[in-house]
Design an enzyme around this catalytic site. Structure first.
Site, PDB file in Angstrom:
ATOM      1  CD  GLU A 222       2.177  -5.251   5.793  1.00 43.19           C
ATOM      2  OE1 GLU A 222       2.397  -5.990   6.387  1.00 43.19           O
ATOM      3  OE2 GLU A 222       1.354  -5.722   5.171  1.00 43.19           O
TER       4      GLU A 222
ATOM      5  N   GLY B  42       1.010  -4.845   1.046  1.00 44.75           N
ATOM      6  CA  GLY B  42      -0.228  -5.135   0.166  1.00 44.75           C
ATOM      7  C   GLY B  42      -0.313  -5.911  -1.314  1.00 44.75           C
TER       8      GLY B  42
ATOM      9  CD  GLU C  88      -2.314  -7.363   2.975  1.00 42.02           C
ATOM     10  OE1 GLU C  88      -1.739  -6.566   2.481  1.00 42.02           O
ATOM     11  OE2 GLU C  88      -2.655  -7.484   4.292  1.00 42.02           O
TER      12      GLU C  88
ATOM     13  CB  ALA D  54      -1.211   0.023   1.427  1.00 41.12           C
TER      14      ALA D  54
END
Ligand code: DAK
Length: 259
Positions: free
Chosen positions: A132, A109, A112, A64
């Site tokens: 993270e 992300g 993911e 992200a």
């Protein structure tokens, strides 16, 4: 849509996350474009398999967008998490198989995103991780859930708590990816696999995806009923009749029609 490129070659489409200057990091604009791309793919009855990859030489998706996330309030962060989770869930439940061709960094992300795909193939340059906790947050696009389901809780916890990245060979050993290819062979391999899936009966492939996905989250007694229902749904279709007649008549089946 500029942040996700969609290229269609007959029954196989390739979606490329296209923000190479930021290693394809997922900001709101990328998530919006991904959402629109998935809607377009789902609406196109000709497309039978989607391949998802990243633009440029280095990354699938490096996570992200940290710059965009850095100033979020709690409420905004929850909204951002929901936006990502909605798109990833749309990807996971897309009515056709999705192959992630992981061509470099798949962090946060990005890891993911590939886990929301049905099948993961990667290049020998790929790197996976959920960094993270090192940034002061938890994975927010399903990482705590999908990684544990894919590689088991023990290794998922080790990766997530430590934030340490793993290379392609380790990802293969853990079962996070199905196969590793030299970089230049990744896309041809993904397309070859996509074509072989596309040649099978789409109604049956779709039912298999639904049965596996829904069954994994259900107790076995319920899961087996999900399979029974989807198995039944293939019968009386043109493709089921043609597939079985072709076998009995010792000939190759006609191309499946998705009917
Ligand atoms: N976000 C924003 N920009 C990024 C980025 C990222 N994740 N990753 C790379 N970039 C940008 C860099 O800032 C740099 O930009 P410029 O300086 O050129 O403007 C450019 O991409 C090239 O990156 P580098 O210069 O760093 O390239 P290197 O080859 O030296 O290093 C690297 C590659 C992948 C090792 C490094 O870029 C890196 O460590 N990137 C960050 C990886 C990372 O930590 N990813 C996880 C992000 S956290 C949630 C929702 C979502 C999430 C969590 C919670 N909720 C709402 C609850 C998800 C979180 C994440 O994904």
């Amino acid at each position: 849509m500029t942040h996700v490129l969609l290229e269609k070659n007959g029954q196989v489409a390739i979606a490329t996350v296209n923000r190479p200057n930021a290693l394809n990091a997922l900001n709101s604009a990328v998530l919006d474009d991904l959402n629109e791309t998935l809607d377009a793919v789902a609406a196109d009855e000709e497309i039978r398999v989607l391949v998802l990859t990243g633009a440029g030489e280095k990354a699938f998706v490096a996570g992200a967008d940290i710059a965009e996330m850095s100033t979020l309030t709690k409420a905004e962060a929850e909204a951002f998490g929901k936006k990502g989770n909605d798109v990833f869930r749309k990807l996971e439940t897309l009515p056709i198989p999705v192959i992630a061709a992981v061509n470099g960094y798949a962090l946060g992300g990005g890891c993911e995103l590939c886990m929301a795909c049905d099948i993961r193939l990667c290049s020998d340059t790929a790197v996976f991780g959920q960094p993270e906790t090192g940034l002061g947050i938890t994975p927010g696009f399903g990482g705590t859930q999908r990684l544990a389901r894919l590689i088991g809780a023990g290794m998922a916890k080790q990766m997530i708590y430590s934030g340490k990245n793993i290379k392609a060979d380790e990802a293969y050993r853990l079962g996070l990816v199905n196969a590793v290819y030299p970089k230049e062979e990744l896309m041809p391999a993904a397309q070859k696999l996509a074509l072989s899936i596309a040649s099978n009966a789409p109604i049956a492939v779709r039912a298999c995806k639904q049965a596996i996905n829904e069954g994994l989250d259900a107790p076995m007694d319920e899961a087996i009923v999900i399979e029974e229902r989807l198995f039944g749904s293939c019968f009386e279709t043109e493709d089921q009749r043609e597939g079985m007649c072709a076998f009995l008549e010792k000939r190759k089946h006609e191309p499946y029609q998705n009917r």
